[in-house]
Design a protein around this motif. Structure first.
Motif, PDB file in Angstrom:
ATOM      1  N   TRP A 171       0.829  -1.213   0.000  1.00 36.81           N
ATOM      2  CA  TRP A 171       0.000   0.000   0.000  1.00 36.81           C
ATOM      3  C   TRP A 171       0.859   1.258   0.000  1.00 36.81           C
ATOM      4  N   GLU A 172       2.068   1.153   0.504  1.00 34.39           N
ATOM      5  CA  GLU A 172       2.936   2.333   0.582  1.00 34.39           C
ATOM      6  C   GLU A 172       3.586   2.650  -0.759  1.00 34.39           C
ATOM      7  N   ILE A 173       4.052   1.599  -1.477  1.00 34.73           N
ATOM      8  CA  ILE A 173       4.846   1.869  -2.689  1.00 34.73           C
ATOM      9  C   ILE A 173       4.412   1.055  -3.907  1.00 34.73           C
ATOM     10  N   GLY A 174       3.400   0.196  -3.766  1.00 30.11           N
ATOM     11  CA  GLY A 174       2.944  -0.615  -4.899  1.00 30.11           C
ATOM     12  C   GLY A 174       3.629  -1.985  -4.911  1.00 30.11           C
ATOM     13  N   MET A 175       2.972  -2.946  -5.561  1.00 31.39           N
ATOM     14  CA  MET A 175       3.422  -4.344  -5.513  1.00 31.39           C
ATOM     15  C   MET A 175       4.820  -4.561  -6.111  1.00 31.39           C
ATOM     16  N   ARG A 176       5.071  -4.041  -7.325  1.00 33.68           N
ATOM     17  CA  ARG A 176       6.366  -4.307  -7.964  1.00 33.68           C
ATOM     18  C   ARG A 176       7.518  -3.724  -7.148  1.00 33.68           C
ATOM     19  N   ARG A 177       7.318  -2.482  -6.670  1.00 30.99           N
ATOM     20  CA  ARG A 177       8.398  -1.854  -5.896  1.00 30.99           C
ATOM     21  C   ARG A 177       8.563  -2.530  -4.549  1.00 30.99           C
ATOM     22  N   ALA A 178       7.452  -2.962  -3.957  1.00 30.24           N
ATOM     23  CA  ALA A 178       7.546  -3.684  -2.678  1.00 30.24           C
ATOM     24  C   ALA A 178       8.387  -4.943  -2.867  1.00 30.24           C
ATOM     25  N   LYS A 179       8.120  -5.656  -3.967  1.00 25.48           N
ATOM     26  CA  LYS A 179       8.912  -6.867  -4.234  1.00 25.48           C
ATOM     27  C   LYS A 179      10.379  -6.516  -4.443  1.00 25.48           C
ATOM     28  N   ILE A 181      12.161  -3.843  -3.374  1.00 21.07           N
ATOM     29  CA  ILE A 181      12.932  -3.401  -2.187  1.00 21.07           C
ATOM     30  C   ILE A 181      13.087  -4.535  -1.168  1.00 21.07           C
ATOM     31  N   LEU A 182      12.110  -5.456  -1.127  1.00 21.88           N
ATOM     32  CA  LEU A 182      12.262  -6.578  -0.198  1.00 21.88           C
ATOM     33  C   LEU A 182      13.266  -7.597  -0.723  1.00 21.88           C
ATOM     34  N   PHE A 183      13.167  -7.942  -2.015  1.00 19.09           N
ATOM     35  CA  PHE A 183      14.054  -8.969  -2.573  1.00 19.09           C
ATOM     36  C   PHE A 183      15.513  -8.508  -2.608  1.00 19.09           C
ATOM     37  N   THR A 184      15.735  -7.190  -2.780  1.00 17.20           N
ATOM     38  CA  THR A 184      17.114  -6.696  -2.896  1.00 17.20           C
ATOM     39  C   THR A 184      17.665  -6.130  -1.593  1.00 17.20           C
ATOM     40  N   SER A 185      16.811  -5.717  -0.673  1.00 15.36           N
ATOM     41  CA  SER A 185      17.192  -4.988   0.552  1.00 15.36           C
ATOM     42  C   SER A 185      17.761  -3.598   0.244  1.00 15.36           C
ATOM     43  N   ASP A 186      17.629  -3.125  -0.983  1.00 13.09           N
ATOM     44  CA  ASP A 186      18.233  -1.842  -1.367  1.00 13.09           C
ATOM     45  C   ASP A 186      17.561  -0.648  -0.673  1.00 13.09           C
ATOM     46  N   PHE A 187      18.371   0.362  -0.426  1.00 12.00           N
ATOM     47  CA  PHE A 187      17.830   1.649   0.009  1.00 12.00           C
ATOM     48  C   PHE A 187      17.153   2.339  -1.171  1.00 12.00           C
ATOM     49  N   PHE A 188      16.122   3.120  -0.894  1.00 11.06           N
ATOM     50  CA  PHE A 188      15.574   4.018  -1.922  1.00 11.06           C
ATOM     51  C   PHE A 188      15.564   5.430  -1.353  1.00 11.06           C
ATOM     52  N   SER A 189      15.697   6.394  -2.263  1.00  2.76           N
ATOM     53  CA  SER A 189      15.918   7.782  -1.850  1.00  2.76           C
ATOM     54  C   SER A 189      14.604   8.499  -1.569  1.00  2.76           C
ATOM     55  N   ALA A 190      14.738   9.694  -0.993  1.00  2.00           N
ATOM     56  CA  ALA A 190      13.554  10.532  -0.750  1.00  2.00           C
ATOM     57  C   ALA A 190      12.866  10.842  -2.076  1.00  2.00           C
ATOM     58  N   GLN A 191      13.665  11.121  -3.115  1.00  2.48           N
ATOM     59  CA  GLN A 191      13.079  11.444  -4.424  1.00  2.48           C
ATOM     60  C   GLN A 191      12.314  10.241  -4.982  1.00  2.48           C
ATOM     61  N   GLN A 192      12.909   9.032  -4.845  1.00  2.00           N
ATOM     62  CA  GLN A 192      12.184   7.836  -5.300  1.00  2.00           C
ATOM     63  C   GLN A 192      10.886   7.668  -4.509  1.00  2.00           C
ATOM     64  N   ALA A 193      10.989   7.881  -3.191  1.00  2.00           N
ATOM     65  CA  ALA A 193       9.795   7.742  -2.335  1.00  2.00           C
ATOM     66  C   ALA A 193       8.712   8.732  -2.773  1.00  2.00           C
ATOM     67  N   LEU A 194       9.146   9.913  -3.191  1.00  2.00           N
ATOM     68  CA  LEU A 194       8.189  10.921  -3.683  1.00  2.00           C
ATOM     69  C   LEU A 194       7.559  10.442  -4.997  1.00  2.00           C
ATOM     70  N   ASP A 195       8.423   9.969  -5.916  1.00  2.00           N
ATOM     71  CA  ASP A 195       7.927   9.496  -7.216  1.00  2.00           C
ATOM     72  C   ASP A 195       6.962   8.322  -7.040  1.00  2.00           C
ATOM     73  N   TRP A 196       7.199   7.498  -6.024  1.00  2.00           N
ATOM     74  CA  TRP A 196       6.379   6.304  -5.807  1.00  2.00           C
ATOM     75  C   TRP A 196       5.124   6.594  -4.981  1.00  2.00           C
ATOM     76  N   GLY A 197       4.982   7.837  -4.539  1.00  2.00           N
ATOM     77  CA  GLY A 197       3.779   8.200  -3.774  1.00  2.00           C
ATOM     78  C   GLY A 197       3.863   7.874  -2.296  1.00  2.00           C
ATOM     79  N   MET A 198       5.069   7.538  -1.815  1.00  2.00           N
ATOM     80  CA  MET A 198       5.186   7.187  -0.393  1.00  2.00           C
ATOM     81  C   MET A 198       5.325   8.410   0.491  1.00  2.00           C
ATOM     82  N   VAL A 199       5.899   9.484  -0.053  1.00  2.00           N
ATOM     83  CA  VAL A 199       6.013  10.728   0.721  1.00  2.00           C
ATOM     84  C   VAL A 199       5.275  11.841  -0.021  1.00  2.00           C
ATOM     85  N   ASN A 200       4.861  12.841   0.745  1.00  2.00           N
ATOM     86  CA  ASN A 200       4.096  13.949   0.170  1.00  2.00           C
ATOM     87  C   ASN A 200       4.976  15.042  -0.394  1.00  2.00           C
TER      88      ASN A 200
END
Ligand code: ZN
Length: 291
Positions: A171-179, A181-200
């Motif tokens: 619900w925070e970032i969508g199914m593909r991105r959830a998969k 970030i979980l499968f890779t353990s990678d960090f994502f940036s504030a800008q990515q979080a904005l693009d993905w709708g996780m931050v305002n």
């Protein structure tokens, strides 16, 4: 019932109708131990129950929002009995998987859900690292403002766990991105979080707390009961999508991860995937606990 002043949390009302809660364990990157979580819950309760408060801000002092759970906490199971528990779980000192599950249902899934359901708008202001359980503080908030230096990750899969305990990733970032970030353990940036709708909003680091306060003040001018009803209606959309069942399912699989690791490694996590510094800190903590 815990009351301010707290040790690891600050609570203030910087302007009329706005409460500001700050994590205040900066030397430990605001790592969350039992005390911090119960103090945070008490601070949220204070703001939630105060009819003069309309909006709640959650921020953090120091360079980082939160490094996640404090994995080096000693007396992990017994110290929960020092606090007045707020859920309906029991078995905090029982053998087998029971105590771990009880602890996590009360403190992790329970608290995050509880804060998500506070009938007032909440705003998280996030800077620096926000790792695993750090997300479990930011995600329950209704709005998130991130500073440009903020970065986010749920790296739990690397140490043998199927995502953190509050499994709202999809619900925070969508199914593909959830998969991803979980499968890779990678960090994502504030800008990515904005693009993905996780931050305002993403703002410069120095403007973070002013931006959160300005937004809170604007919202606090709206009719309080209408805010409460709008939040309930919006959260109800996710509830209608089966949110509770999905979270419970993931929580129980998470418990299976812990049980599996306990059998294989005699600890809740797979140590082979932990960063060296974390592994060393864990060993030190377990020696201290054995002394
Ligand atoms: Zn866990």
């Amino acid at each position: 019932m815990l009351k301010p002043p707290f040790d690891y949390i600050t609570y203030e009302v910087p302007v009329e109708r706005v409460a500001r809660i700050m994590l205040n364990r900066p030397d430990q990157m605001n790592a969350q131990d039992t005390k911090l979580l119960y103090e945070l819950n008490a601070a949220f309760d204070l703001a939630a129950h105060d009819d003069n408060i309309s909006v709640i801000i959650l921020g953090a002092n120091g360079k980082h929002f939160s490094a996640g759970h404090d994995l080096t906490e000693t007396d992990y199971y017994h110290n929960i009995t020092n606090y007045e528990t707020v859920g309906t779980m029991c078995g905090f000192e029982c053998a087998g998987a029971e105590a771990q599950m009880a602890r996590e249902e009360e403190l992790y899934l329970g608290f995050s859900n509880r804060w998500r359901n506070i009938p007032k708008p909440t705003i998280a202001a996030v800077q620096g690292k926000c790792i695993a359980a750090g997300l479990m503080l930011a995600w329950p908030c209704d709005l998130i403002i991130a500073s440009e230096d903020a970065s986010f990750a749920d790296p739990t899969l690397s140490f043998g766990v199927a995502g953190h305990e509050y499994f709202t990733h999809v619900w925070e970032i969508g199914m593909r991105r959830a998969k991803e970030i979980l499968f890779t353990s990678d960090f994502f940036s504030a800008q990515q979080a904005l693009d993905w709708g996780m931050v305002n909003k993403v703002v410069p680091r120095g403007a973070l707390h002013d931006e959160a306060l300005t937004l809170a003040m604007r919202i606090a001018k709206k009719p309080r009961f209408a805010l409460k009803l709008a939040k309930k209606a919006l959260n109800g959309v996710h509830d209608a999508q089966g949110r509770e069942s999905a979270l419970n399912n993931a929580f129980h699989l998470h418990q299976l991860s812990h049980a599996h690791n306990l059998k294989l490694f005699d600890m809740l996590l797979d140590p082979t995937g932990l960063p060296e510094a974390t592994r060393a800190a864990l060993e030190k903590a377990s020696q201290k606990a054995d002394d």
